[in-house]
Design a protein around this motif. Sequence first.
Motif, PDB file in Angstrom:
ATOM      1  N   VAL A   1       0.848  -1.195   0.000  1.00 31.14           N
ATOM      2  CA  VAL A   1       0.000   0.000   0.000  1.00 31.14           C
ATOM      3  C   VAL A   1       0.880   1.241   0.000  1.00 31.14           C
ATOM      4  N   PRO A   2       0.708   2.200  -0.901  1.00 33.94           N
ATOM      5  CA  PRO A   2       1.485   3.448  -0.823  1.00 33.94           C
ATOM      6  C   PRO A   2       1.239   4.135   0.513  1.00 33.94           C
ATOM      7  N   SER A   3       2.261   4.761   1.047  1.00 39.30           N
ATOM      8  CA  SER A   3       2.135   5.349   2.383  1.00 39.30           C
ATOM      9  C   SER A   3       1.322   6.633   2.380  1.00 39.30           C
ATOM     10  N   THR A   4       1.245   7.305   1.232  1.00 39.69           N
ATOM     11  CA  THR A   4       0.505   8.560   1.166  1.00 39.69           C
ATOM     12  C   THR A   4      -0.524   8.493   0.052  1.00 39.69           C
ATOM     13  N   THR A   5      -1.442   9.445   0.073  1.00 36.48           N
ATOM     14  CA  THR A   5      -2.482   9.541  -0.940  1.00 36.48           C
ATOM     15  C   THR A   5      -2.358  10.898  -1.631  1.00 36.48           C
ATOM     16  N   PRO A   6      -3.046  11.091  -2.759  1.00 36.80           N
ATOM     17  CA  PRO A   6      -3.001  12.401  -3.413  1.00 36.80           C
ATOM     18  C   PRO A   6      -3.415  13.551  -2.489  1.00 36.80           C
TER      19      PRO A   6
ATOM     20  N   ALA B   1       8.075  12.727  14.205  1.00 36.91           N
ATOM     21  CA  ALA B   1       6.880  12.935  13.397  1.00 36.91           C
ATOM     22  C   ALA B   1       5.756  11.979  13.815  1.00 36.91           C
ATOM     23  N   LEU B   2       6.099  10.729  14.096  1.00 30.61           N
ATOM     24  CA  LEU B   2       5.096   9.768  14.546  1.00 30.61           C
ATOM     25  C   LEU B   2       4.558  10.128  15.923  1.00 30.61           C
TER      26      LEU B   2
ATOM     27  N   LEU C   1      -4.084  16.865  12.226  1.00 29.70           N
ATOM     28  CA  LEU C   1      -3.766  15.534  11.739  1.00 29.70           C
ATOM     29  C   LEU C   1      -3.480  15.444  10.237  1.00 29.70           C
ATOM     30  N   PRO C   2      -4.243  16.106   9.362  1.00 29.38           N
ATOM     31  CA  PRO C   2      -3.941  15.954   7.930  1.00 29.38           C
ATOM     32  C   PRO C   2      -2.496  16.310   7.589  1.00 29.38           C
ATOM     33  N   LEU C   3      -1.993  17.412   8.132  1.00 31.56           N
ATOM     34  CA  LEU C   3      -0.617  17.820   7.845  1.00 31.56           C
ATOM     35  C   LEU C   3       0.389  16.882   8.493  1.00 31.56           C
ATOM     36  N   LEU C   4       0.161  16.523   9.764  1.00 28.61           N
ATOM     37  CA  LEU C   4       1.104  15.644  10.456  1.00 28.61           C
ATOM     38  C   LEU C   4       1.175  14.266   9.805  1.00 28.61           C
ATOM     39  N   ILE C   5       0.039  13.738   9.387  1.00 26.77           N
ATOM     40  CA  ILE C   5       0.003  12.425   8.753  1.00 26.77           C
ATOM     41  C   ILE C   5       0.704  12.460   7.397  1.00 26.77           C
ATOM     42  N   ALA C   6       0.411  13.496   6.610  1.00 30.38           N
ATOM     43  CA  ALA C   6       1.041  13.616   5.298  1.00 30.38           C
ATOM     44  C   ALA C   6       2.557  13.758   5.432  1.00 30.38           C
ATOM     45  N   HIS C   7       2.980  14.537   6.406  1.00 31.17           N
ATOM     46  CA  HIS C   7       4.427  14.737   6.614  1.00 31.17           C
ATOM     47  C   HIS C   7       5.096  13.436   7.052  1.00 31.17           C
ATOM     48  N   ALA C   8       4.468  12.711   7.979  1.00 28.72           N
ATOM     49  CA  ALA C   8       5.047  11.447   8.438  1.00 28.72           C
ATOM     50  C   ALA C   8       5.105  10.437   7.294  1.00 28.72           C
ATOM     51  N   GLY C   9       4.104  10.452   6.423  1.00 26.99           N
ATOM     52  CA  GLY C   9       4.102   9.550   5.286  1.00 26.99           C
ATOM     53  C   GLY C   9       5.247   9.808   4.326  1.00 26.99           C
ATOM     54  N   ARG C  10       5.680  11.045   4.258  1.00 26.87           N
ATOM     55  CA  ARG C  10       6.834  11.383   3.416  1.00 26.87           C
ATOM     56  C   ARG C  10       8.128  10.874   4.053  1.00 26.87           C
ATOM     57  N   LEU C  11       8.202  10.912   5.382  1.00 27.09           N
ATOM     58  CA  LEU C  11       9.410  10.457   6.075  1.00 27.09           C
ATOM     59  C   LEU C  11       9.456   8.939   6.245  1.00 27.09           C
ATOM     60  N   VAL C  12       8.279   8.323   6.338  1.00 23.29           N
ATOM     61  CA  VAL C  12       8.186   6.867   6.543  1.00 23.29           C
ATOM     62  C   VAL C  12       7.400   6.300   5.368  1.00 23.29           C
ATOM     63  N   SER C  13       8.043   6.221   4.226  1.00 20.91           N
ATOM     64  CA  SER C  13       7.337   5.837   3.002  1.00 20.91           C
ATOM     65  C   SER C  13       7.224   4.335   2.821  1.00 20.91           C
ATOM     66  N   ASP C  14       8.054   3.564   3.514  1.00 23.15           N
ATOM     67  CA  ASP C  14       7.963   2.108   3.451  1.00 23.15           C
ATOM     68  C   ASP C  14       8.810   1.523   4.581  1.00 23.15           C
ATOM     69  N   ALA C  15       8.934   0.196   4.582  1.00 23.87           N
ATOM     70  CA  ALA C  15       9.642  -0.471   5.678  1.00 23.87           C
ATOM     71  C   ALA C  15      11.136  -0.198   5.679  1.00 23.87           C
TER      72      ALA C  15
ATOM     73  N   TRP D   1       7.652   1.880  10.334  1.00 25.94           N
ATOM     74  CA  TRP D   1       6.673   1.652   9.271  1.00 25.94           C
ATOM     75  C   TRP D   1       5.385   1.057   9.843  1.00 25.94           C
ATOM     76  N   LEU D   2       5.500   0.078  10.709  1.00 23.91           N
ATOM     77  CA  LEU D   2       4.308  -0.520  11.303  1.00 23.91           C
ATOM     78  C   LEU D   2       3.593   0.467  12.223  1.00 23.91           C
ATOM     79  N   ASP D   3       4.361   1.280  12.956  1.00 25.99           N
ATOM     80  CA  ASP D   3       3.743   2.325  13.785  1.00 25.99           C
ATOM     81  C   ASP D   3       2.968   3.309  12.927  1.00 25.99           C
ATOM     82  N   TYR D   4       3.552   3.664  11.786  1.00 20.66           N
ATOM     83  CA  TYR D   4       2.884   4.610  10.880  1.00 20.66           C
ATOM     84  C   TYR D   4       1.561   4.027  10.379  1.00 20.66           C
ATOM     85  N   LEU D   5       1.570   2.770   9.951  1.00 19.77           N
ATOM     86  CA  LEU D   5       0.351   2.142   9.459  1.00 19.77           C
ATOM     87  C   LEU D   5      -0.705   2.077  10.556  1.00 19.77           C
ATOM     88  N   GLN D   6      -0.279   1.763  11.788  1.00 13.53           N
ATOM     89  CA  GLN D   6      -1.235   1.679  12.892  1.00 13.53           C
ATOM     90  C   GLN D   6      -1.830   3.047  13.216  1.00 13.53           C
ATOM     91  N   LEU D   7      -1.012   4.087  13.176  1.00 13.09           N
ATOM     92  CA  LEU D   7      -1.506   5.439  13.453  1.00 13.09           C
ATOM     93  C   LEU D   7      -2.443   5.924  12.351  1.00 13.09           C
TER      94      LEU D   7
END
Length: 573
Positions: free
Chosen positions: A231-236, A257-258, A273-287, A295-301
């Motif tokens: 799953v991509p970590s971020t969305t459009p 960031a997490l 949350l929208p900004l914090l989540i988007a920013h964390a997704g850029r820093l934690v883009s995959d495992a 990465w697992l913490d990001y997915l859970q959050l």
Amino acid sequence: MTAGHERQPSESTSKESRTIAVVTAADVYLLRSWLLDDLRKEHQDPTAPTSIGSPSMTETIGSLSPAEARTALAWTVVDNRVDAGLSSEDVLLWIETSGLRGVRISVTDMARDLQISARQAHRRIRQVDCVVAGLLSDLPPGGFYRRARRPKGSQCQIDDAEMLTAVYAECFSMPDTRRALDAVRMYARNQRPTNAVKGRPAYLAGNKDDRYRDAKRVAEWINTLAHNPPVPSTTPSDRATLAACRDIELSTDPQVALQQIRNAISTNQREALPLLIAHAGRLVSDADTAGVSAWLDYLQLRFHAAMESEHITALRYARALQANATRFSPAGVADPQVRKGIAGRGHVLQMFGHYDAALRCYHQSVRHAVYFPPADHGQLEDLHDAYAQIAYTEALRRGNPSHAMNALRHVNQLADQQSDVIEIQFTRARRILEVAISFGVRSESLTLAPLTRRAESLVENSFAQFSKLTDGRPSVNRMLAAQDIKLLYAIATRDAGLAKAAREEYQRVNDIFGGYANLTDRFNRRLREAAILSKAFRDLPAVSGPSDPLRVPAASPQRPTGLLVQPTAKSRG
């Protein structure tokens, strides 16, 4: 192939995998083209493309279906991204434009989304083709085939309701969300009985624009999604948020960031949350970017944030959490995050009214805890919640009372072991009361009328115990939930005074602490239903509450979750 069915490579496949020739970038391009041709065909036509046009790719694919080949190709790139020198953005561009998630995004749309030119996008795709060619050439015998299958122990029963809901969730990761949603809706309508007059699917009898024709390809999307591709970590929408807030300075440390997301959730700062989540997704883009744990913490959050907003994308992150914890965690399927992902799936499916599928998930979560016993208080609380959710889901669907009571027995046993944990005691009292009310309400009038005096006393005692636990200064969430349940009890007993008191206390808590948009929506729905049932409730005004930037009507359940008491045509008026 159904989810959970494990197939072993045939002898011919094994022999072919030992004699794979050197793969070139041109071969990879031909493979991607073959897979895209498969996506473009109408799903009613069972004929698959007959030739890839590359002997080396034909040998590599062997007996894999196109859906399995897409999964294997995606995992090959994701698993080797760092060693191959690819950026997470390059991988995302290549996967999306190749349709490896089961639906293709055009190069033009992806270039616009990533803020690069189409020419740059095509060049980067060709570069990835070269890298993938090297990866496929270096794979050991059977290596490509194994990537098409999920790790051992991760299989679970997945039904059509969950897969269709999962595809709805994926729509919000598409650049054109509206078009994707229309396609899935039309696909769902196409599964209904055909038009008796024309003998054609219902949606084909109407307007035939591009969005309707897209529906023919949704089946292959579902088929590919069943194999849990990455799953991509971020969305459009995440990337649009970052573009709009580019001058805001945020931490470059993934862990910080997490933690900022955790703090925003715990303090109910939904606006951030929208900004914090988007920013964390850029820093934690995959495992590989910040490590498996991050990465697992990001997915859970991401799951938790979407779940609290009742956004359907919570399902895609719960599924990703389960699959990625199984694949990447050193503990494998024994990792507690796997159980969180399974239970998360159940919660979202319950939220959207798929009660049978939700129950399967909750039972699987319990079985996971039996095989891999909880090691700490937090995990034990998760097991307690799973049993409580089983009872609650049976109540929501007016299912088997004995099944609900059996689950409540486990709830009581676990709660007795942790008598000093207020969250567990609150959950126990709440679920016992909800189950008693649900099975004690007359469906024709929606009045509380248990069959025996003993059952009536049980409801009254359960309400008294629940009310006692809400005294003092509990958390905001518990204070609001308490008033919500009191209103439910007031509706069932036609107690207008209790309803008024619950409404006033709910508004007071919202005014002081801010509240939650999803709980406020449900409370107001209860007030509207109460006014329909009895004149005594018609003077109760709606409560006001906060908005939630992550809450989107198109992504939320049509019926507020957990309503329990809802008038039918017979009981209205």
